[in-house]
Design an enzyme around this catalytic site. Structure first.
Site, PDB file in Angstrom:
ATOM      1  N   LEU A 128       0.927  -0.783  -0.194  1.00 19.98           N
ATOM      2  CA  LEU A 128       0.121  -0.116  -0.400  1.00 19.98           C
ATOM      3  C   LEU A 128       0.755   1.251  -0.398  1.00 19.98           C
ATOM      4  CD1 LEU A 128      -2.701  -0.815   3.246  1.00 19.98           C
ATOM      5  CD2 LEU A 128      -2.108  -1.905   0.186  1.00 19.98           C
ATOM      6  N   THR A 129       1.884   1.733   1.096  1.00 17.42           N
ATOM      7  CA  THR A 129       2.458   2.592   0.972  1.00 17.42           C
ATOM      8  C   THR A 129       3.422   3.128  -0.092  1.00 17.42           C
ATOM      9  OG1 THR A 129       2.277   2.206   3.682  1.00 17.42           O
ATOM     10  CG2 THR A 129       3.836   3.798   2.784  1.00 17.42           C
ATOM     11  N   ALA A 133       2.614   8.882  -0.298  1.00 11.17           N
ATOM     12  CA  ALA A 133       0.900   8.098   0.502  1.00 11.17           C
ATOM     13  C   ALA A 133       1.176   7.150   1.796  1.00 11.17           C
ATOM     14  CB  ALA A 133       0.031   7.851  -0.490  1.00 11.17           C
ATOM     15  N   SER A 135      -0.331   8.303   5.852  1.00  6.31           N
ATOM     16  CA  SER A 135      -1.711   7.878   6.030  1.00  6.31           C
ATOM     17  C   SER A 135      -2.701   8.202   5.063  1.00  6.31           C
ATOM     18  CB  SER A 135      -1.495   8.769   7.691  1.00  6.31           C
ATOM     19  OG  SER A 135      -0.658   8.219   8.465  1.00  6.31           O
ATOM     20  N   ILE A 160       7.707  -2.184   2.936  1.00  8.61           N
ATOM     21  CA  ILE A 160       7.007  -3.396   2.212  1.00  8.61           C
ATOM     22  C   ILE A 160       7.952  -4.380   2.664  1.00  8.61           C
ATOM     23  CG2 ILE A 160       5.714  -4.109   0.400  1.00  8.61           C
ATOM     24  CD1 ILE A 160       4.439  -1.585   0.562  1.00  8.61           C
ATOM     25  N   GLN A 282       8.186  -1.559  47.566  1.00 10.44           N
ATOM     26  CA  GLN A 282       7.466  -0.974  47.346  1.00 10.44           C
ATOM     27  C   GLN A 282       7.488  -0.308  45.835  1.00 10.44           C
ATOM     28  OE1 GLN A 282       4.917   2.332  49.567  1.00 10.44           O
ATOM     29  NE2 GLN A 282       3.508  -0.005  50.011  1.00 10.44           N
ATOM     30  N   GLN A 339      13.863   0.409  32.758  1.00 11.30           N
ATOM     31  CA  GLN A 339      13.761   0.875  34.061  1.00 11.30           C
ATOM     32  C   GLN A 339      13.673  -0.570  35.385  1.00 11.30           C
ATOM     33  OE1 GLN A 339      13.790   4.045  33.749  1.00 11.30           O
ATOM     34  NE2 GLN A 339      14.108   4.786  36.522  1.00 11.30           N
ATOM     35  N   ILE A 340      12.796  -1.397  35.820  1.00 13.50           N
ATOM     36  CA  ILE A 340      13.134  -1.794  36.234  1.00 13.50           C
ATOM     37  C   ILE A 340      14.753  -2.874  35.968  1.00 13.50           C
ATOM     38  CG2 ILE A 340      12.297  -4.433  37.445  1.00 13.50           C
ATOM     39  CD1 ILE A 340       9.362  -2.894  37.181  1.00 13.50           C
ATOM     40  N   GLU A 366       0.052  -0.014  10.865  1.00 15.02           N
ATOM     41  CA  GLU A 366      -1.696  -0.756   9.970  1.00 15.02           C
ATOM     42  C   GLU A 366      -2.234   1.010  10.917  1.00 15.02           C
ATOM     43  OE1 GLU A 366      -0.862  -4.422   9.820  1.00 15.02           O
ATOM     44  OE2 GLU A 366      -3.276  -4.241   9.139  1.00 15.02           O
TER      45      GLU A 366
HETATM   46  C1  LIG Z   1       8.514  -1.684   9.446  1.00 12.32           C
HETATM   47  C2  LIG Z   1       7.391  -1.234   8.675  1.00 12.32           C
HETATM   48  C3  LIG Z   1       6.313  -1.809   8.446  1.00 12.32           C
HETATM   49  C4  LIG Z   1       5.750  -1.549   7.399  1.00 12.32           C
HETATM   50  N1  LIG Z   1       5.060  -2.604   6.845  1.00 12.32           N
HETATM   51  C5  LIG Z   1       4.522  -2.269   6.104  1.00 12.32           C
HETATM   52  C6  LIG Z   1       3.576  -3.217   4.366  1.00 12.32           C
HETATM   53  O1  LIG Z   1       4.372  -4.639   4.410  1.00 12.32           O
HETATM   54  N2  LIG Z   1       2.860  -2.448   3.980  1.00 12.32           N
HETATM   55  C7  LIG Z   1       3.039  -1.039   3.864  1.00 12.32           C
HETATM   56  O2  LIG Z   1       2.684  -1.088   2.934  1.00 12.32           O
HETATM   57  N3  LIG Z   1       2.987  -0.735   4.493  1.00 12.32           N
HETATM   58  C8  LIG Z   1       4.079  -1.022   5.702  1.00 12.32           C
HETATM   59  N4  LIG Z   1       4.412  -0.266   6.016  1.00 12.32           N
HETATM   60  C9  LIG Z   1       3.889   1.706   6.400  1.00 12.32           C
HETATM   61  C10 LIG Z   1       3.221   1.892   7.104  1.00 12.32           C
HETATM   62  O3  LIG Z   1       1.913   1.411   6.859  1.00 12.32           O
HETATM   63  C11 LIG Z   1       2.997   3.115   6.987  1.00 12.32           C
HETATM   64  O4  LIG Z   1       4.819   3.911   7.535  1.00 12.32           O
HETATM   65  C12 LIG Z   1       2.110   4.613   8.414  1.00 12.32           C
HETATM   66  O5  LIG Z   1       1.310   3.883   7.464  1.00 12.32           O
HETATM   67  C13 LIG Z   1       2.101   5.271   8.163  1.00 12.32           C
HETATM   68  O6  LIG Z   1       2.709   6.188   7.259  1.00 12.32           O
HETATM   69  P1  LIG Z   1       3.448   7.505   7.192  1.00 12.32           P
HETATM   70  O7  LIG Z   1       5.099   6.323   7.866  1.00 12.32           O
HETATM   71  O8  LIG Z   1       3.684   7.593   5.702  1.00 12.32           O
HETATM   72  O9  LIG Z   1       3.983   8.935   8.399  1.00 12.32           O
HETATM   73  P2  LIG Z   1       3.048  10.073   8.010  1.00 12.32           P
HETATM   74  O10 LIG Z   1       0.946  10.005   7.645  1.00 12.32           O
HETATM   75  O11 LIG Z   1       3.801  10.667   6.446  1.00 12.32           O
HETATM   76  O12 LIG Z   1       2.828  10.168   9.042  1.00 12.32           O
HETATM   77  C14 LIG Z   1       3.123  10.818   9.755  1.00 12.32           C
HETATM   78  C15 LIG Z   1       3.519  12.006  11.391  1.00 12.32           C
HETATM   79  O13 LIG Z   1       1.793  12.659  11.116  1.00 12.32           O
HETATM   80  C16 LIG Z   1       0.549  12.044  11.331  1.00 12.32           C
HETATM   81  N5  LIG Z   1      -0.379  12.154  10.871  1.00 12.32           N
HETATM   82  C17 LIG Z   1      -0.473  11.897   9.395  1.00 12.32           C
HETATM   83  N6  LIG Z   1      -2.133  12.210   9.500  1.00 12.32           N
HETATM   84  C18 LIG Z   1      -2.297  12.768  10.172  1.00 12.32           C
HETATM   85  C19 LIG Z   1      -3.592  13.175  10.301  1.00 12.32           C
HETATM   86  N7  LIG Z   1      -4.519  13.129   9.549  1.00 12.32           N
HETATM   87  N8  LIG Z   1      -4.137  13.839  12.095  1.00 12.32           N
HETATM   88  C20 LIG Z   1      -2.698  13.515  13.327  1.00 12.32           C
HETATM   89  N9  LIG Z   1      -1.478  12.557  12.644  1.00 12.32           N
HETATM   90  C21 LIG Z   1      -1.387  12.735  11.148  1.00 12.32           C
HETATM   91  C22 LIG Z   1       0.696  10.271  12.133  1.00 12.32           C
HETATM   92  O14 LIG Z   1       0.737  10.000  12.800  1.00 12.32           O
HETATM   93  C23 LIG Z   1       2.682  10.018  12.355  1.00 12.32           C
HETATM   94  O15 LIG Z   1       2.904  11.028  13.426  1.00 12.32           O
HETATM   95  C24 LIG Z   1       5.604  -0.302   7.009  1.00 12.32           C
HETATM   96  C25 LIG Z   1       5.914   0.410   8.273  1.00 12.32           C
HETATM   97  C26 LIG Z   1       6.966   0.387   8.975  1.00 12.32           C
HETATM   98  C27 LIG Z   1       8.700   0.996   9.641  1.00 12.32           C
END
Ligand SMILES: Cc1cc2nc3c(=O)[nH]c(=O)nc-3n(C[C@H](O)[C@H](O)[C@H](O)COP(=O)(O)OP(=O)(O)OC[C@H]3O[C@@H](n4cnc5c(N)ncnc54)[C@H](O)[C@@H]3O)c2cc1C
Length: 382
Positions: A128-129, A133, A135, A160, A282, A339-340, A366
């Protein structure tokens, strides 16, 4: 509905838990420190898991799955993660792919892929990511253009899971660029095909046995039957399986937090300072009590959301709460476990140091926890 009732007898779930816990304790946990240090993808463990039915947990048995419900899936994810969360992560990834194929695949697609995926003969990726693109999936740029014989796929995907060696990927791409998220479709892509290239694997903070990297698609020619489900319904198909995905990540986070509590309890009972075991102080007891309380509360949310999905009760908010709360608990309580342990907890090779690193990603993938809170608020304000 306030009270949610599991579909099977509690004995059934206890058997599932005991079987998975024994496997995680005996086969997974002893290898976790080395797998993390060497960033090794644990193929042998995954083959054993396939033999035990731990891939495609909710997939029908006729397709090689275990036919267990979502509550059973949550129990399995927690126990596997208690052994090592990168192993549970593979189980969660396979679960998402199998759920999409089971729900939306044609009979031919199910017959072609599901058995081989649950047997771990085919390695899968969920794509997806993209760079622009994360979030906001509506911003993705990968595009599939209709040709005479099928589709031509061009674009790139980032971070991915399994990208360095996956055999097939479910790829979300634009099929009608004018229509935003109403113009996206999912394709089953042969990742050994012409036009597909892979970038180097990333070196991550935690869950280092799972392998993450980029994928590039340059006019990849896809046959007609590479389309999964209906054209232009891809975004909604992906969203429909994310609720189960969030229960899975909530349970995985729970397993990390529980492993932190297990380790902290053992350490507190053996480490002596001022002539006493630190468990007798404690200040330490209250830390342990707080850890246990928060983990119990998180388990309640994860189990409730799982059982709601099993009962077909609308569960969008409940699944977001489960994922968000359990992952926050995992980060907070593995920090308490460090910490513990005092200075030892900060030293590589101690389990709690790894658990703290492993926990962090559960607040990000996710759907980040900010996005989960937005979903919960939207449900409240509807
Ligand atoms: C180890 C790892 C494994 C992964 N595996 C997969 C995979 O198998 N397949 C896949 O497709 N993707 C995968 N990903 C991607 C992952 O799903 C994305 O990193 C995640 O969805 C966040 O997107 P971004 O990193 O672009 O952050 P961004 O969307 O750029 O966000 C950056 C920050 O802004 C905040 N933010 C963004 N929009 C808003 C909003 N509307 N309101 C408030 N806060 C917001 C977010 O919470 C975050 O803190 C993986 C990522 C990692 C690191």
């Amino acid at each position: 509905m306030l009270i949610q009732i599991p579909k099977n007898s509690l004995d059934t779930y206890e058997q599932i838990r005991e079987m998975t816990a024994a496997f995680a304790r005996e086969q997974v946990r002893p290898q976790a420190e080395r797998l993390d240090r060497e960033e090794e993808f644990p193929v042998e463990i995954f083959k054993q898991m396939a033999g035990l039915g731990l891939f495609g947990i909710t997939t029908e048995e006729k397709f090689g799955g275990a036919g267990v419900d979502c509550y059973g899936y949550a129990i399995i994810m927690e126990e596997l993660s208690r052994g090592y969360s990168a192993v549970a992560d593979q189980c969660g990834l396979v679960e998402l792919i199998c759920t999409l194929l089971s729900r939306y695949g044609s009979d031919e697609q199910k017959a072609l892929y599901l058995r081989r995926i649950t047997a771990f003969d085919l390695r899968v990726a969920y794509c997806l990511t993209e760079a622009e693109a994360g979030s906001d999936l509506a911003g993705l740029k990968t595009t599939a253009v209709k040709t005479g014989s099928g589709w031509s796929l061009t674009g790139s995907k980032l971070w991915i899971n399994n990208a360095p060696f996956a055999d097939i990927g479910l790829v979300l791409a634009r099929t009608d660029p004018e229509q935003g998220h109403r113009g996206m479709s999912v394709f089953i892509v042969d990742l050994h095909g012409k036009g597909v290239t892979r970038g180097p694997k990333e070196h991550k903070m935690g869950q280092r046995a799972s392998q993450v990297g980029p994928l590039f698609f340059d006019h990849v020619q896809l046959p007609e039957d590479a389309l999964l489900g209906e054209m232009n319904r891809g975004f909604y198909m992906i969203m429909s399986v994310l609720e189960k995905g969030r229960v899975g990540i909530g349970a995985l986070a729970l397993g990390i937090a529980q492993a932190g509590l297990d380790a902290a309890l053992d350490y507190a009972k053996t480490r002596k300072q001022f002539g006493s075991h630190i468990a007798e102080f404690q200040g330490v007891q209250w830390m342990l009590a707080q850890m246990a309380m928060e983990i119990c509360a998180a388990r309640g949310l994860v189990h409730k959301a799982a059982i709601m999905l099993d009962n077909d009760t609308p569960a969008t908010g409940a699944c977001s709460m489960a994922k968000c709360f359990a992952s926050d608990v995992a980060v907070r309580q593995t920090a308490e476990a460090v910490q513990i342990f005092g200075g030892s907890g900060y030293i590589q090779g101690y389990e709690v140091e790894r658990l703290y690193r492993d926990a962090k990603i559960t607040q990000i993938y996710e759907g980040t926890n900010q996005i989960q809170r937005t979903i919960i608020a939207r449900q409240l304000l509807r």
